[in-house]
Enzyme design. Sequence first.
Site, PDB file in Angstrom:
ATOM      1  N   PRO A  72      36.858  31.756  51.437  1.00 22.77           N
ATOM      2  CA  PRO A  72      35.897  30.677  51.191  1.00 22.77           C
ATOM      3  C   PRO A  72      35.252  30.140  52.478  1.00 22.77           C
ATOM      4  CG  PRO A  72      38.144  29.956  50.720  1.00 22.77           C
ATOM      5  CD  PRO A  72      38.211  31.414  51.006  1.00 22.77           C
ATOM      6  N   SER A 109      28.139  35.446  27.804  1.00 21.37           N
ATOM      7  CA  SER A 109      27.320  36.335  26.971  1.00 21.37           C
ATOM      8  C   SER A 109      27.201  37.685  27.678  1.00 21.37           C
ATOM      9  CB  SER A 109      25.928  35.735  26.787  1.00 21.37           C
ATOM     10  OG  SER A 109      25.255  35.724  28.035  1.00 21.37           O
ATOM     11  N   LEU A 111      25.453  32.822  54.182  1.00 21.52           N
ATOM     12  CA  LEU A 111      26.046  33.804  55.097  1.00 21.52           C
ATOM     13  C   LEU A 111      25.002  34.820  55.559  1.00 21.52           C
ATOM     14  CD1 LEU A 111      29.496  34.487  53.345  1.00 21.52           C
ATOM     15  CD2 LEU A 111      28.897  32.731  55.026  1.00 21.52           C
ATOM     16  N   PRO A 167      34.977  38.184  52.819  1.00 23.95           N
ATOM     17  CA  PRO A 167      35.199  36.822  53.332  1.00 23.95           C
ATOM     18  C   PRO A 167      36.041  36.000  52.362  1.00 23.95           C
ATOM     19  CG  PRO A 167      32.834  37.280  52.918  1.00 23.95           C
ATOM     20  CD  PRO A 167      33.650  38.323  52.216  1.00 23.95           C
ATOM     21  N   TYR A 184      38.799  39.300  46.075  1.00 21.89           N
ATOM     22  CA  TYR A 184      39.182  39.691  44.711  1.00 21.89           C
ATOM     23  C   TYR A 184      38.587  41.041  44.304  1.00 21.89           C
ATOM     24  CZ  TYR A 184      34.876  36.963  43.638  1.00 21.89           C
ATOM     25  OH  TYR A 184      33.603  36.446  43.604  1.00 21.89           O
TER      26      TYR A 184
HETATM   27  C1  HXC Z   1      28.185  30.933  32.038  1.00 22.80           C
HETATM   28  C2  HXC Z   1      26.098  31.483  32.804  1.00 22.80           C
HETATM   29  C3  HXC Z   1      26.226  30.554  33.866  1.00 22.80           C
HETATM   30  C4  HXC Z   1      27.438  29.794  33.953  1.00 22.80           C
HETATM   31  C5  HXC Z   1      24.282  31.517  34.028  1.00 22.80           C
HETATM   32  N1  HXC Z   1      24.891  32.039  32.954  1.00 22.80           N
HETATM   33  N2  HXC Z   1      25.085  30.603  34.612  1.00 22.80           N
HETATM   34  N3  HXC Z   1      27.067  31.675  31.899  1.00 22.80           N
HETATM   35  N4  HXC Z   1      28.387  30.019  33.016  1.00 22.80           N
HETATM   36  N5  HXC Z   1      27.635  28.901  34.926  1.00 22.80           N
HETATM   37  C6  HXC Z   1      24.320  33.016  32.032  1.00 22.80           C
HETATM   38  C7  HXC Z   1      23.107  32.444  31.351  1.00 22.80           C
HETATM   39  O1  HXC Z   1      23.489  31.658  30.249  1.00 22.80           O
HETATM   40  C8  HXC Z   1      22.333  33.694  30.949  1.00 22.80           C
HETATM   41  O2  HXC Z   1      22.838  34.293  29.779  1.00 22.80           O
HETATM   42  C9  HXC Z   1      22.650  34.647  32.094  1.00 22.80           C
HETATM   43  O3  HXC Z   1      23.830  34.162  32.741  1.00 22.80           O
HETATM   44  C10 HXC Z   1      21.513  34.664  33.106  1.00 22.80           C
HETATM   45  O4  HXC Z   1      21.263  33.338  33.546  1.00 22.80           O
HETATM   46  P1  HXC Z   1      19.898  32.934  34.287  1.00 22.80           P
HETATM   47  O5  HXC Z   1      20.037  31.523  34.727  1.00 22.80           O
HETATM   48  O6  HXC Z   1      18.725  33.309  33.428  1.00 22.80           O
HETATM   49  O7  HXC Z   1      19.910  33.973  35.526  1.00 22.80           O
HETATM   50  P2  HXC Z   1      19.081  33.988  36.865  1.00 22.80           P
HETATM   51  O8  HXC Z   1      17.953  32.981  36.830  1.00 22.80           O
HETATM   52  O9  HXC Z   1      18.773  35.403  37.160  1.00 22.80           O
HETATM   53  O10 HXC Z   1      20.122  33.414  37.962  1.00 22.80           O
HETATM   54  C11 HXC Z   1      21.235  34.163  38.394  1.00 22.80           C
HETATM   55  C12 HXC Z   1      22.494  33.289  38.558  1.00 22.80           C
HETATM   56  C13 HXC Z   1      22.230  32.106  39.506  1.00 22.80           C
HETATM   57  C14 HXC Z   1      23.593  34.237  39.088  1.00 22.80           C
HETATM   58  C15 HXC Z   1      22.888  32.782  37.203  1.00 22.80           C
HETATM   59  O11 HXC Z   1      23.418  31.333  39.653  1.00 22.80           O
HETATM   60  C16 HXC Z   1      21.761  32.524  40.858  1.00 22.80           C
HETATM   61  O12 HXC Z   1      20.567  32.739  41.074  1.00 22.80           O
HETATM   62  N6  HXC Z   1      22.690  32.685  41.825  1.00 22.80           N
HETATM   63  C17 HXC Z   1      22.379  33.132  43.196  1.00 22.80           C
HETATM   64  C18 HXC Z   1      23.224  32.426  44.214  1.00 22.80           C
HETATM   65  C19 HXC Z   1      24.728  32.554  44.007  1.00 22.80           C
HETATM   66  O13 HXC Z   1      25.205  32.732  42.875  1.00 22.80           O
HETATM   67  N7  HXC Z   1      25.468  32.416  45.092  1.00 22.80           N
HETATM   68  C20 HXC Z   1      26.941  32.467  45.062  1.00 22.80           C
HETATM   69  C21 HXC Z   1      27.452  33.583  45.861  1.00 22.80           C
HETATM   70  S1  HXC Z   1      29.153  33.265  46.286  1.00 22.80           S
HETATM   71  P3  HXC Z   1      22.243  33.955  28.285  1.00 22.80           P
HETATM   72  O14 HXC Z   1      22.879  34.962  27.388  1.00 22.80           O
HETATM   73  O15 HXC Z   1      22.656  32.552  27.998  1.00 22.80           O
HETATM   74  O16 HXC Z   1      20.748  34.109  28.370  1.00 22.80           O
HETATM   75  C22 HXC Z   1      30.061  34.598  45.805  1.00 22.80           C
HETATM   76  C23 HXC Z   1      31.512  34.778  46.213  1.00 22.80           C
HETATM   77  C24 HXC Z   1      32.244  33.529  46.360  1.00 22.80           C
HETATM   78  O17 HXC Z   1      29.584  35.468  45.207  1.00 22.80           O
HETATM   79  C25 HXC Z   1      33.713  33.711  46.617  1.00 22.80           C
HETATM   80  C26 HXC Z   1      34.278  32.380  47.045  1.00 22.80           C
HETATM   81  C27 HXC Z   1      35.578  32.492  47.754  1.00 22.80           C
HETATM   82  P1  NAP Z   2      24.096  32.292  48.791  1.00 20.81           P
HETATM   83  O1  NAP Z   2      23.521  31.527  49.935  1.00 20.81           O
HETATM   84  O2  NAP Z   2      23.887  31.791  47.413  1.00 20.81           O
HETATM   85  O3  NAP Z   2      23.592  33.785  48.924  1.00 20.81           O
HETATM   86  C1  NAP Z   2      23.183  34.582  47.889  1.00 20.81           C
HETATM   87  C2  NAP Z   2      21.820  35.148  48.234  1.00 20.81           C
HETATM   88  O4  NAP Z   2      21.513  36.176  47.295  1.00 20.81           O
HETATM   89  C3  NAP Z   2      20.691  34.127  48.159  1.00 20.81           C
HETATM   90  O5  NAP Z   2      19.954  34.155  49.359  1.00 20.81           O
HETATM   91  C4  NAP Z   2      19.821  34.596  47.000  1.00 20.81           C
HETATM   92  O6  NAP Z   2      18.446  34.363  47.277  1.00 20.81           O
HETATM   93  C5  NAP Z   2      20.146  36.080  46.977  1.00 20.81           C
HETATM   94  N1  NAP Z   2      19.942  36.645  45.654  1.00 20.81           N
HETATM   95  C6  NAP Z   2      20.522  36.273  44.494  1.00 20.81           C
HETATM   96  N2  NAP Z   2      20.049  37.010  43.485  1.00 20.81           N
HETATM   97  C7  NAP Z   2      19.168  37.884  44.028  1.00 20.81           C
HETATM   98  C8  NAP Z   2      18.354  38.924  43.502  1.00 20.81           C
HETATM   99  N3  NAP Z   2      18.360  39.206  42.196  1.00 20.81           N
HETATM  100  N4  NAP Z   2      17.560  39.628  44.343  1.00 20.81           N
HETATM  101  C9  NAP Z   2      17.535  39.340  45.678  1.00 20.81           C
HETATM  102  N5  NAP Z   2      18.287  38.384  46.236  1.00 20.81           N
HETATM  103  C10 NAP Z   2      19.095  37.659  45.409  1.00 20.81           C
HETATM  104  O7  NAP Z   2      25.680  32.439  48.942  1.00 20.81           O
HETATM  105  P2  NAP Z   2      26.594  32.935  50.167  1.00 20.81           P
HETATM  106  O8  NAP Z   2      27.835  32.147  50.095  1.00 20.81           O
HETATM  107  O9  NAP Z   2      25.826  32.962  51.415  1.00 20.81           O
HETATM  108  O10 NAP Z   2      26.955  34.426  49.717  1.00 20.81           O
HETATM  109  C11 NAP Z   2      26.568  35.550  50.492  1.00 20.81           C
HETATM  110  C12 NAP Z   2      27.489  36.714  50.202  1.00 20.81           C
HETATM  111  O11 NAP Z   2      28.822  36.381  50.594  1.00 20.81           O
HETATM  112  C13 NAP Z   2      27.569  37.122  48.750  1.00 20.81           C
HETATM  113  O12 NAP Z   2      27.679  38.527  48.640  1.00 20.81           O
HETATM  114  C14 NAP Z   2      28.861  36.491  48.293  1.00 20.81           C
HETATM  115  O13 NAP Z   2      29.410  37.138  47.178  1.00 20.81           O
HETATM  116  C15 NAP Z   2      29.700  36.663  49.531  1.00 20.81           C
HETATM  117  N6  NAP Z   2      30.864  35.772  49.632  1.00 20.81           N
HETATM  118  C16 NAP Z   2      30.683  34.456  49.914  1.00 20.81           C
HETATM  119  C17 NAP Z   2      31.796  33.647  50.053  1.00 20.81           C
HETATM  120  C18 NAP Z   2      31.681  32.184  50.393  1.00 20.81           C
HETATM  121  O14 NAP Z   2      32.677  31.483  50.349  1.00 20.81           O
HETATM  122  N7  NAP Z   2      30.506  31.684  50.738  1.00 20.81           N
HETATM  123  C19 NAP Z   2      33.077  34.189  49.888  1.00 20.81           C
HETATM  124  C20 NAP Z   2      33.209  35.537  49.586  1.00 20.81           C
HETATM  125  C21 NAP Z   2      32.101  36.324  49.475  1.00 20.81           C
HETATM  126  P3  NAP Z   2      17.355  34.058  46.122  1.00 20.81           P
HETATM  127  O15 NAP Z   2      17.930  33.020  45.256  1.00 20.81           O
HETATM  128  O16 NAP Z   2      16.147  33.670  46.925  1.00 20.81           O
HETATM  129  O17 NAP Z   2      17.121  35.366  45.426  1.00 20.81           O
END
Ligand code: HXC
Ligand code: NAP
Length: 282
Positions: A193, A108, A23, A191, A150
């Site tokens: 999904p 955790s 997004l 937003p 949420y």
């Molecule tokens: C339980 C988990 C887990 C999982 C990670 N952890 N994934 N616990 N279930 N699936 C725990 C790990 O075990 C660890 O704790 C701690 O979280 C940190 O994990 P790391 O992998 O070391 O973290 P990091 O490398 O910083 O990565 C962050 C992340 C990763 C959030 C875990 O998924 C990420 O980089 N995400 C960015 C993109 C993203 O999430 N996009 C979605 C946005 S959509 P311990 O204690 O074991 O060390 C959104 C809204 C959607 O937000 C709404 C939809 C309608």
């Molecule tokens: P996404 O592509 O995974 O976006 C998440 C972005 O956050 C990635 O570009 C990631 O880049 C960045 N990010 C994660 N950890 C970071 C950190 N520590 N520092 C800097 N950047 C970090 O997912 P998305 O669906 O586009 O989500 C965008 C936003 O929309 C989020 O706020 C999400 O909660 C919201 N949202 C999404 C949905 C959906 O259905 N898609 C619904 C509701 C709300 P790096 O990994 O390079 O850091």
Amino acid sequence: MSIFVDNFLKGKTVLITGGATGLGKAMAVSFGNLGAKIGIVSRKKENLEATTAALSTMGIEIDYHVCDVRVPAQISESVSKLEDSLGPINVLVNNAAGNFISKTEQLSPKAFDTVIGIVLQGSSYFSLEMGKRWINSGNHGTILNIVATYAWTGSAYVVPSAVSKAGVLALTQSLAVEWGPKGIRSVAIAPGPMPTEGAWKNLIPDNSFENIMKARNPMLRLGEPSELAHLAAFLISDAASYINGEVITIDGGEWLKGAGQFNMLSEMPDSLWDAMKSRRGK
Ligand code: HXC
Ligand code: NAP
């Protein structure tokens, strides 16, 4: 398709956290095509480089900086670097997020810290950095926070994200009042999904869930990132200059369907409606 006039966002310089993917990238494309200059930050340099190259090819003025939003020193350095290359930033989009589904009792403390650190602290630190700069310089600014529906209902199985998004909603509403008189607007979008690689990888257990989400949505479909980008372009523009402290939902009516007491009657077959009518003697 654009409903906006050419160069609708000319004069805006927008910093988007997490702007290289999903997004955030959709907003960068939309704002850039409307004449805004774009700065993007996130952790992964390869994604930042690829998006910067792709948008530059489209004629968009864009730069990036590697930044973990959990680290205030990196935020300050990123803003300085991007202001050097793009000029003063006047819009901040707090879009970066981390999220995953899990039974809460299996999390955790570090799992909580990680999501709260990215979403709640990252959005707070970035708002603080930009707010201080705008207030000290006398410049005006806009903060757009990307939350989720949420934020006000809470949600099982994404509890660290739900508590963080609720906090970001409170941040939006609080700063709207405190910083409004200083020419800083705060708004949010919630937003529903919308398929992105990041959200789907972390939140969708398998493809059947996509069909469940479509079926329970009043619009019977998922959202498109471009639909969010259109709304965001309006909200950061001067056309929205009297909107402050509001969160706009773009979810096809999904959360309301879950909330209404009798909304489950959409599932009731016509035969049962007919039987009830007959019992009334009509
Ligand atoms: C339980 C988990 C887990 C999982 C990670 N952890 N994934 N616990 N279930 N699936 C725990 C790990 O075990 C660890 O704790 C701690 O979280 C940190 O994990 P790391 O992998 O070391 O973290 P990091 O490398 O910083 O990565 C962050 C992340 C990763 C959030 C875990 O998924 C990420 O980089 N995400 C960015 C993109 C993203 O999430 N996009 C979605 C946005 S959509 P311990 O204690 O074991 O060390 C959104 C809204 C959607 O937000 C709404 C939809 C309608
Ligand atoms: P996404 O592509 O995974 O976006 C998440 C972005 O956050 C990635 O570009 C990631 O880049 C960045 N990010 C994660 N950890 C970071 C950190 N520590 N520092 C800097 N950047 C970090 O997912 P998305 O669906 O586009 O989500 C965008 C936003 O929309 C989020 O706020 C999400 O909660 C919201 N949202 C999404 C949905 C959906 O259905 N898609 C619904 C509701 C709300 P790096 O990994 O390079 O850091």
